[in-house]
Write an enzyme that holds these catalytic residues in place. Sequence first.
Site, PDB file in Angstrom:
ATOM      1  N   GLU A  49       5.810  11.188  30.005  1.00  0.00           N
ATOM      2  CA  GLU A  49       4.892  10.641  30.090  1.00  0.00           C
ATOM      3  C   GLU A  49       4.049  11.368  31.427  1.00  0.00           C
ATOM      4  OE1 GLU A  49       2.037  11.291  27.530  1.00  0.00           O
ATOM      5  OE2 GLU A  49       3.494  11.470  25.819  1.00  0.00           O
ATOM      6  N   TYR A 132      -3.779   5.179  29.484  1.00  0.00           N
ATOM      7  CA  TYR A 132      -3.390   6.335  29.339  1.00  0.00           C
ATOM      8  C   TYR A 132      -2.201   6.319  28.378  1.00  0.00           C
ATOM      9  CZ  TYR A 132      -1.229  10.773  27.995  1.00  0.00           C
ATOM     10  OH  TYR A 132      -0.512  11.845  27.275  1.00  0.00           O
ATOM     11  N   ASP A 150      -6.072  11.292  27.464  1.00  0.00           N
ATOM     12  CA  ASP A 150      -6.088  11.906  28.490  1.00  0.00           C
ATOM     13  C   ASP A 150      -7.471  13.297  28.289  1.00  0.00           C
ATOM     14  OD1 ASP A 150      -5.403  13.793  26.033  1.00  0.00           O
ATOM     15  OD2 ASP A 150      -4.038  14.333  27.146  1.00  0.00           O
ATOM     16  N   CYS A 211     -12.531  28.194  18.104  1.00  0.00           N
ATOM     17  CA  CYS A 211     -12.385  27.428  17.378  1.00  0.00           C
ATOM     18  C   CYS A 211     -11.804  28.387  15.573  1.00  0.00           C
ATOM     19  CB  CYS A 211     -14.437  27.100  17.528  1.00  0.00           C
ATOM     20  SG  CYS A 211     -14.706  26.885  18.891  1.00  0.00           S
TER      21      CYS A 211
END
Length: 376
Positions: A49, A132, A150, A211
């Site tokens: 991370e 985060y 994020d 989409c």
Amino acid sequence: MTAKDHMARAEHLPNAERFARALLEWYDTHRRDLPWRGTRDPYAIWVSEIMLQQTQVARVAEYFARWMARFPTVQALAEASLDDVLKLWEGLGYYSRARNLHKAAKVIVEERQGRFPRTAAEWQKLPGVGPYTAAAIASIAFGEPVAALDGNLKRVLARVCLVETPINTPEGTRLLHDIAQALVPSQRAGDWNQALMDVGAEICTPRSPRCLLCPVQTHCAAAAHQRQHDLPRRRARGKRPHYLVTAALIWNEAGQLLIAQRPHDKMLGGLWEFPGGKCEAGETLDACLRREIREELGIEIEVGEHLTTVEHAYTHFSITLHAFHCRYVGGEPQALGVADWRWVFPDELDAFAWPSTDAKIIATLRAAQLTAESED
């Protein structure tokens, strides 16, 4: 509009249970195969991370493998020297991340007896761990139901919930955090966060979102209103400043170069560089270089041939860096504006960790030396 007001508009907030089900079913089949997934080891998750901050996944994968081979445990990292840590991080950028990893490892080993925090609130007490990162580690490693907000989550949720507030403002961040926290499930929170990251990275992209492939399209208000191409909104940023900078390759009679270590509490702290600095208004490059070397190291130099010019953009500013060959004239070097200094031969430069700008100077220097040798 407050977060509470926004979430009260049911038509723009999906049903949390159905949203999570659709997302997690997709994730179980389509998740990205990343080297730090499939583990609950908080150390590995924490390292990944931190590396992923401001850095592309493909680049992180390469560094992550080397890091885990060299520092496989938090104990190994805590026992390492900062120079070794920075050298292994070299080229990944944002070096404060490496310094903070090292500091935090020492805290975990020396003050917490090797025990990792288990909650996001506890993780945020460690150096370099913000909201985060803390939420990502706590949710993935320990299952805490917290949303890891994020850039990908911001973009996806701004479209899903038709958020008009610019997402790069404090108001937008607070709003999206409240929305995310209202949607995160009590079970599999880590997978939920990673699923949204994957959707944002591969489907709900900044431009040309795909989409028809999106697992949460039927929950998305932006898709329903044909607004996916103009959301999320962002507030325009001011013009990024630009600076003229100099660097000196200072040679002594033995054929050595004088290199300097940047102060540990400054930008790029702990890295080594060819000393120099920013030009003042109306100052020539030669005058700037002589002044900076006097202020940083207390010595006198003679500025010689120009070696190369490097253009580089940082997050908040950009520079044009001019590097010159220089001759050491006199004075005993002192660490006045630097953390340390050393005389080294050119073939010893690879033992040190350098900012990318200075690495380019080294590459140019070596290319010039090879050309000179071939002509002799």
